[in-house]
Design an enzyme around this catalytic site. Structure first.
Site, short mmCIF file in Angstrom:
data_model
loop_
_atom_site.label_atom_id
_atom_site.label_comp_id
_atom_site.label_asym_id
_atom_site.label_seq_id
_atom_site.Cartn_x
_atom_site.Cartn_y
_atom_site.Cartn_z
N LEU A 186 -18.35 0.48 -6.87
CA LEU A 186 -18.56 -0.16 -5.10
C LEU A 186 -17.10 -1.17 -4.59
CD1 LEU A 186 -22.15 -0.63 -6.33
CD2 LEU A 186 -21.52 0.44 -5.68
N HIS A 245 -42.89 -8.01 12.37
CA HIS A 245 -44.25 -6.94 12.66
C HIS A 245 -44.19 -6.24 14.08
CE1 HIS A 245 -47.86 -4.70 12.21
NE2 HIS A 245 -48.45 -4.85 13.66
N GLY A 266 -7.64 -0.02 -7.37
CA GLY A 266 -8.41 1.12 -7.41
C GLY A 266 -8.86 2.42 -8.65
N GLU A 276 1.12 -0.97 0.45
CA GLU A 276 -0.05 0.30 -0.52
C GLU A 276 0.70 1.36 -0.15
OE1 GLU A 276 -3.73 1.03 -0.64
OE2 GLU A 276 -2.49 2.98 -0.33
N LEU A 284 -25.01 13.42 -4.50
CA LEU A 284 -26.32 13.10 -3.84
C LEU A 284 -25.67 13.28 -2.41
CD1 LEU A 284 -28.10 11.77 -6.11
CD2 LEU A 284 -28.53 14.09 -6.22
C1 LIG Z 1 -17.11 9.50 -1.36
C2 LIG Z 1 -17.21 8.17 -1.88
C3 LIG Z 1 -17.95 7.70 -0.98
C4 LIG Z 1 -18.51 6.26 -1.60
N1 LIG Z 1 -19.66 5.72 -0.68
C5 LIG Z 1 -19.40 4.05 -1.34
C6 LIG Z 1 -20.88 3.27 -1.00
O1 LIG Z 1 -21.08 4.34 0.35
N2 LIG Z 1 -20.30 2.10 -0.75
C7 LIG Z 1 -20.04 1.61 -1.89
O2 LIG Z 1 -20.16 -0.16 -2.51
N3 LIG Z 1 -18.62 2.13 -2.36
C8 LIG Z 1 -18.85 3.63 -2.22
N4 LIG Z 1 -17.64 4.06 -2.80
C9 LIG Z 1 -16.81 3.16 -3.70
C10 LIG Z 1 -15.54 2.67 -2.62
O3 LIG Z 1 -15.14 3.15 -2.54
C11 LIG Z 1 -14.89 2.14 -4.30
O4 LIG Z 1 -15.49 1.08 -4.91
C12 LIG Z 1 -13.73 0.82 -3.45
O5 LIG Z 1 -13.30 1.60 -2.17
C13 LIG Z 1 -13.33 0.08 -4.29
O6 LIG Z 1 -12.33 -0.58 -3.58
P1 LIG Z 1 -10.85 -1.19 -4.33
O7 LIG Z 1 -9.78 -2.34 -3.20
O8 LIG Z 1 -11.06 -1.18 -5.76
O9 LIG Z 1 -9.69 -0.05 -4.68
P2 LIG Z 1 -9.72 1.07 -3.30
O10 LIG Z 1 -10.65 1.20 -2.74
O11 LIG Z 1 -9.37 2.39 -4.35
O12 LIG Z 1 -8.22 0.74 -3.49
C14 LIG Z 1 -7.29 0.39 -4.16
C15 LIG Z 1 -6.26 1.06 -3.07
O13 LIG Z 1 -5.18 1.18 -3.35
C16 LIG Z 1 -3.79 1.69 -3.56
N5 LIG Z 1 -2.73 1.97 -5.05
C17 LIG Z 1 -2.56 2.02 -6.10
N6 LIG Z 1 -2.04 2.50 -6.89
C18 LIG Z 1 -1.17 1.68 -6.01
C19 LIG Z 1 0.65 1.53 -6.43
N7 LIG Z 1 1.14 1.23 -7.29
N8 LIG Z 1 0.86 0.95 -5.54
C20 LIG Z 1 0.34 1.07 -3.76
N9 LIG Z 1 -0.83 0.72 -3.70
C21 LIG Z 1 -1.40 1.54 -4.27
C22 LIG Z 1 -4.44 2.91 -2.85
O14 LIG Z 1 -3.42 4.35 -2.33
C23 LIG Z 1 -5.60 2.99 -2.50
O15 LIG Z 1 -5.00 2.89 -1.26
C24 LIG Z 1 -17.75 5.95 -2.62
C25 LIG Z 1 -16.46 6.28 -3.17
C26 LIG Z 1 -16.59 7.58 -2.62
C27 LIG Z 1 -14.90 7.98 -3.84
#
Ligand SMILES: Cc1cc2nc3c(=O)[nH]c(=O)nc-3n(C[C@H](O)[C@H](O)[C@H](O)COP(=O)(O)OP(=O)(O)OC[C@H]3O[C@@H](n4cnc5c(N)ncnc54)[C@H](O)[C@@H]3O)c2cc1C
Length: 465
Positions: free
Chosen positions: A319, A444, A145, A33, A187
């Site tokens: 998500l 209920h 992500g 990370e 929203l």
């Molecule tokens: C404001 C907001 C609200 C949200 N609310 C919801 C919700 O209510 N419900 C829901 O289901 N989803 C929600 N989401 C979406 C959700 O956060 C993402 O879908 C989810 O975090 C994706 O998970 P992931 O593991 O794919 O990536 P991420 O959570 O984006 O994690 C990726 C990680 O990889 C790390 N990284 C990237 N490149 C490198 C590298 N080369 N080396 C080391 N580390 C690296 C990043 O620093 C990060 O920590 C929300 C998003 C936002 C912005």
């Protein structure tokens, strides 16, 4: 350092969950990370902090507007935003600390730094202090992500023109808050700042809000949010945002009209893009699709042997729970198990008031696919618990196949829809018919009784309507 069975790049809900499952399955696992805290977007700047502010601001709204209806008299409730923000930060810290603890419990080695694939089976980790180390592994999972999309004519400056990350941390409620994009993030954060006193205007290019949800839900949500004081301009194309003396001036076109909006802060929430820069995927020949997402097969395998990808960086809804399920599935696939993600039963929620929650197909999708279906609807004005709670806004809509009665889509707009959608997801996972839900005993008085009634309404036999 010994060779790992799997190295996971990125510790969001996709990556850290994959790491835990890999650890449980006995794989020698490392998690890389680049940020200080584990948990990715979801825990640090996404799901968790946004829901913390939604909950706090909802309590404030209750204190100001609803408490008196229950006979609770509160004199002049006010907001201490600093305390509210500190509470949010504490929740985030507790959860990210919890993830770190889970890594220890599951014997996952955590490496701090930027991870990049240097060659198949090799990952280079560069720490923030510039130290590098190369580790060897049988398998690599890319879970890097996504990032907020930036508009070329409204570049983030972190102060006046901001992404969701900064909009979660304002030290005072902006007097005028302009939101570009009426998706879930716009929203939700629009609702937070509206409840905390901002004058909120939402600009949306499309003729509707909350794209991806059944249109009937989107329309009712727009009416509800409008009555709460949020102004919407649909079919409005933002053409530029400039900052003058710390204030933003946005220009937009709506039909033949040119509109101008002034605001103290502008949130650009027009979507997120996959984040795969710096991970070395191109270097080893990993293929991307037209949206720059990493291409994978149904086992999350890229075209390069031993390289997998999951979460927001691949296709599918962005998500957290989708990323988590893919994390579990990919770890299981690595040890020869089947791995399972049912993309037809992934719930989606917008945590406004009322909440909207959906699983399966919308009416628009079924019509477009030429599927014949029956509709069962039940309003919360006829639900006892909603009356007790003073939350009678909204309805449940169940769409069932006209020939087989199999549930094809469940759509909720009501208080607590995000929790209530779980039963619909389970029903769909098990291929339930509307009659199966209708014949399931519901406690209920509860809001989920409306789901049962909507299921009965599919066969035109709802009881309380
Ligand atoms: C404001 C907001 C609200 C949200 N609310 C919801 C919700 O209510 N419900 C829901 O289901 N989803 C929600 N989401 C979406 C959700 O956060 C993402 O879908 C989810 O975090 C994706 O998970 P992931 O593991 O794919 O990536 P991420 O959570 O984006 O994690 C990726 C990680 O990889 C790390 N990284 C990237 N490149 C490198 C590298 N080369 N080396 C080391 N580390 C690296 C990043 O620093 C990060 O920590 C929300 C998003 C936002 C912005």
């Amino acid at each position: 350092m010994d060779k790992f069975d799997v190295v996971i790049i990125g510790s969001g809900p996709g990556g850290y969950v994959a790491a835990i499952r890999a650890g449980q399955l006995g794989l020698k696992t490392a998690l890389i990370e680049k940020d200080k805290d584990l948990g990715g977007t979801c825990l640090n700047v996404g799901c968790i902090p946004s829901k913390a502010l939604l909950t706090s601001s909802d309590h404030f709204h209750f204190a100001k507007k609803e408490a008196a209806k229950h006979g609770i008299l509160l004199d002049n409730p006010r907001v201490d935003l600093s305390t509210m923000q500190k509470r949010k930060d504490k929740v985030v810290k507790t959860l990210t600390g919890g993830v770190r603890q889970l890594m220890k419990t599951n014997k996952v080695m955590v490496l701090e730094g930027m991870g990049s694939i240097s060659a198949p089976g090799k990952v280079l980790v560069k720490s923030s202090s510039g130290e590098t180390q190369e580790i060897e592994t049988k398998n690599i999972i890319i879970a890097t992500g996504s990032m907020p999309i930036e508009l070329p004519f409204a570049k983030f400056d972190g102060k006046t023109i901001v992404s969701s990350t900064e909009a979660l941390c304002f030290e005072e409620a902006p007097k005028k808050f302009l939101v570009i994009g009426a998706g879930a993030i716009g929203l939700e954060l629009g609702s937070v700042w509206n409840r905390l006193g901002s004058e909120v205007t939402v600009l949306e290019f499309l003729p509707r809000i909350a794209l991806g949800f059944d249109l009937e839900l989107s329309n009712l949500l727009q009416r509800a949010l409008t009555s709460q004081g949020i102004t919407f301009h649909l079919e409005t194309k933002v053409t530029g945002v400039r900052v003058e003396n710390g204030r933003a001036i946005a220009t937009a076109t709506k039909g033949n009209e040119t509109l101008t909006f002034e605001a103290d802060k502008v949130l650009v929430s027009v979507g997120r893009r996959p984040f795969s820069e710096g991970v070395g995927a191109e270097k080893v020949g990993v293929e991307f699709d037209e949206k720059k997402r990493i291409k994978v097969n149904k086992h999350f395998r890229t075209n390069v042997e031993g390289v997998y990808a999951i979460g927001d960086v691949i296709a599918g809804p962005m998500l957290a729970h989708k990323a988590e399920d893919e994390g579990i599935a990919v770890a299981e696939i690595l040890v020869g198990e089947a791995g399972h993600v049912n993309y037809d039963a992934i719930p989606n929620v917008v945590y406004t008031y009322p909440e909207i929650a959906t699983v399966g197909k919308s009416e628009e999708e079924l019509k477009a696919a030429g599927v014949t279906y029956n509709v069962g609807k039940f309003p919360f004005t006829a639900n006892g618990r909603a009356k007790v709670n003073l939350t009678t806004e909204g309805f449940v809509k169940i769409l069932a196949d006209a020939k087989t009665d199999r549930v094809l889509g469940v759509h909720l707009i009501c208080a607590d829809a995000g929790n209530m959608i779980a039963e619909a997801a389970i029903a769909m996972e098990f291929g339930a018919s509307a009659e199966d839900i209708a014949r399931t005993c519901h406690a209920h008085p509860t809001l989920p009784e409306a789901v049962k009634e909507a299921a009965m309404a599919v066969a035109k036999r709802a009881i309380h309507m």
